[in-house]
Design a protein around this motif. Structure first.
Motif, mmCIF file in Angstrom:
data_model
loop_
_atom_site.group_PDB
_atom_site.id
_atom_site.type_symbol
_atom_site.label_atom_id
_atom_site.label_comp_id
_atom_site.label_asym_id
_atom_site.label_seq_id
_atom_site.Cartn_x
_atom_site.Cartn_y
_atom_site.Cartn_z
ATOM 1 N N UNK A 1 -3.903 36.223 -13.378
ATOM 2 C CA UNK A 1 -3.967 37.017 -12.147
ATOM 3 C C UNK A 1 -3.003 38.193 -12.157
ATOM 4 N N UNK A 2 -2.476 38.525 -13.338
ATOM 5 C CA UNK A 2 -1.596 39.681 -13.430
ATOM 6 C C UNK A 2 -0.210 39.404 -12.881
ATOM 7 N N UNK A 3 0.506 40.467 -12.567
ATOM 8 C CA UNK A 3 1.881 40.362 -12.085
ATOM 9 C C UNK A 3 1.970 40.654 -10.587
ATOM 10 N N UNK A 4 2.898 39.981 -9.937
ATOM 11 C CA UNK A 4 3.287 40.348 -8.574
ATOM 12 C C UNK A 4 4.391 41.388 -8.699
ATOM 13 N N UNK A 5 4.122 42.586 -8.237
ATOM 14 C CA UNK A 5 5.103 43.669 -8.329
ATOM 15 C C UNK A 5 6.079 43.562 -7.164
ATOM 16 N N UNK A 6 7.352 43.394 -7.476
ATOM 17 C CA UNK A 6 8.356 43.211 -6.436
ATOM 18 C C UNK A 6 9.454 44.257 -6.562
ATOM 19 N N UNK A 7 10.146 44.467 -5.468
ATOM 20 C CA UNK A 7 11.220 45.451 -5.399
ATOM 21 C C UNK A 7 12.434 44.948 -6.192
ATOM 22 N N UNK B 1 15.833 40.346 -0.763
ATOM 23 C CA UNK B 1 15.154 39.816 0.431
ATOM 24 C C UNK B 1 13.702 40.268 0.477
ATOM 25 N N UNK B 2 13.475 41.547 0.203
ATOM 26 C CA UNK B 2 12.110 42.055 0.216
ATOM 27 C C UNK B 2 11.289 41.424 -0.910
ATOM 28 N N UNK B 3 11.899 41.274 -2.069
ATOM 29 C CA UNK B 3 11.192 40.671 -3.199
ATOM 30 C C UNK B 3 10.759 39.246 -2.877
ATOM 31 N N UNK B 4 11.632 38.494 -2.251
ATOM 32 C CA UNK B 4 11.315 37.106 -1.892
ATOM 33 C C UNK B 4 10.127 37.062 -0.935
ATOM 34 N N UNK B 5 10.107 37.945 0.043
ATOM 35 C CA UNK B 5 8.994 37.960 0.990
ATOM 36 C C UNK B 5 7.693 38.376 0.310
ATOM 37 N N UNK C 1 13.462 35.376 -12.914
ATOM 38 C CA UNK C 1 14.593 34.455 -12.799
ATOM 39 C C UNK C 1 14.325 33.382 -11.748
ATOM 40 N N UNK C 2 15.238 32.424 -11.629
ATOM 41 C CA UNK C 2 14.965 31.231 -10.837
ATOM 42 C C UNK C 2 15.062 31.467 -9.336
ATOM 43 N N UNK C 3 15.516 32.638 -8.923
ATOM 44 C CA UNK C 3 15.436 32.994 -7.510
ATOM 45 C C UNK C 3 14.016 32.817 -6.991
ATOM 46 N N UNK D 1 20.826 34.297 -1.731
ATOM 47 C CA UNK D 1 19.593 34.256 -2.523
ATOM 48 C C UNK D 1 19.874 34.764 -3.938
ATOM 49 N N UNK D 2 20.049 33.820 -4.855
ATOM 50 C CA UNK D 2 20.296 34.118 -6.263
ATOM 51 C C UNK D 2 19.582 33.052 -7.087
#
Length: 320
Positions: free
Chosen positions: A91-97, A102-106, A128-130, A166-167
């Motif tokens: 399904x490809x990659x989830x592009x995150x900030x 915080x934004x990446x997690x959401x 990473x494990x975050x 969040x780490x």
């Protein structure tokens, strides 16, 4: 290039297109847009902004896909052809900030949740494990609190790093605090190495975790380890989170926080195969850092671990 037969679309035929040719998808599987649907979706998340030591796990999804080219469609130990039993896709990659955790997690929670809402079960390669925290949020949205089997050299239940909640060392404390986990069925496997103090273990125990260290696996063996885990998990919905540093650096040099004295890749794979029949609902493989890898040792191990998770999910779906 894909077989035009009824049923799931499988990998590219390697007798027609050599394994080293073409654009890499996981195990040379079809993309989601090619298959049109997914029972199991492999998703990459190129993110490592939560690391505390070596960076580089943002490059892991691409490296694991490349290392997965040699995977074949039949799993002899589990006696399943996962890509024929169900529709498995990349399904490809989830592009995150990369600049805002915080934004990446959401974003991860939202995008993984959208996939799960289609009925797909998700196997994630990080990153990473975050990422385990938003993935567990998405899983709990669908299944409620889940059992957790956490393979790692480290506990990942610390409170903060430099005041940040969040780490990659804090996801499972947050997951317990948020009620995402069934605290009667939590297990670390493969932990080892120095800690900041005995309080780390005491606090981890108060969160509900049981621990099977890498030395325990060595002394007790795979079969006894599997028996103990199955008894703790029971028939609860199960999420499996695998930090590749659970393996000894001899088996996984390309990782962010290596610790001597780890498990072998054979032990890890055999323990995973011992989970056959449990109510697995998803999993992740994280903390591969390709820049520190040699001869793709770590990426190959991660690809095989992801393949075993897919095979377990396919086996259960096919027998349902």
């Amino acid at each position: 290039m894909f077989a035009s037969v009824p049923g799931p679309i499988g990998p590219i035929d390697s007798s027609v297109v050599p394994r080293f040719a073409g654009i890499a998808t996981f195990a040379r599987l079809p993309r989601l847009d090619e298959a049109g649907r997914a029972d199991i979706a492999v998703v990459g998340i190129p993110f490592d902004s939560g690391v505390s030591y070596r960076p580089g796990a943002r490059f892991a999804p691409a490296a694991i896909r490349e290392a997965s080219r040699l995977l074949r469609p039949y799993h002899p130990v589990l006696d399943v052809s996962p890509f024929a039993a169900v529709q498995v896709v990349d399904a490809g990659d989830i592009a995150v900030n990369p600049f805002n955790i915080d934004e990446a997690i959401e974003t991860v929670r939202t995008e993984a949740g959208l996939l799960m809402n289609t009925g797909a079960q998700v196997v994630t390669v990080g990153g990473d494990h975050t990422l385990a925290l938003p993935l567990l949020r998405a899983v709990a949205d669908r299944h409620g609190p889940v059992a957790l089997l956490h393979f790692d050299a480290h506990l990942d239940t610390w409170d903060t790093y430099f005041g940040q909640p969040y780490t990659h060392g804090t996801p499972f404390r947050r997951a317990v605090e948020e009620g995402l986990l069934d605290t009667e069925a939590l297990s670390h496997v493969g932990t080892r190495g120095p800690l900041y103090g005995k309080a780390d273990l005491d606090e981890d125990g108060r969160l509900g975790f049981g621990i099977i260290t890498s030395a325990d696996v060595m002394r007790r063996g795979v079969d006894e380890t599997v028996d103990a885990l199955r008894q703790r998990i029971g028939d609860r919905p199960l999420y499996v989170s695998i930090d590749i540093d659970v393996l000894d650096p001899a088996h996984a040099p390309g990782t962010g926080t290596p610790e001597a004295g780890g498990m072998t890749s054979r032990e890890l794979l055999e323990i995973l195969r011992g989970l056959r029949g449990l109510n697995l609902v998803g999993g992740d493989v994280v903390e591969v850092a390709p820049a520190y890898d040699h001869a793709d040792i770590t990426s190959v191990a991660a690809a095989h671990v992801a393949y075993d998770l897919i095979s377990l999910l396919a086996l259960r779906a096919a027998s349902a």
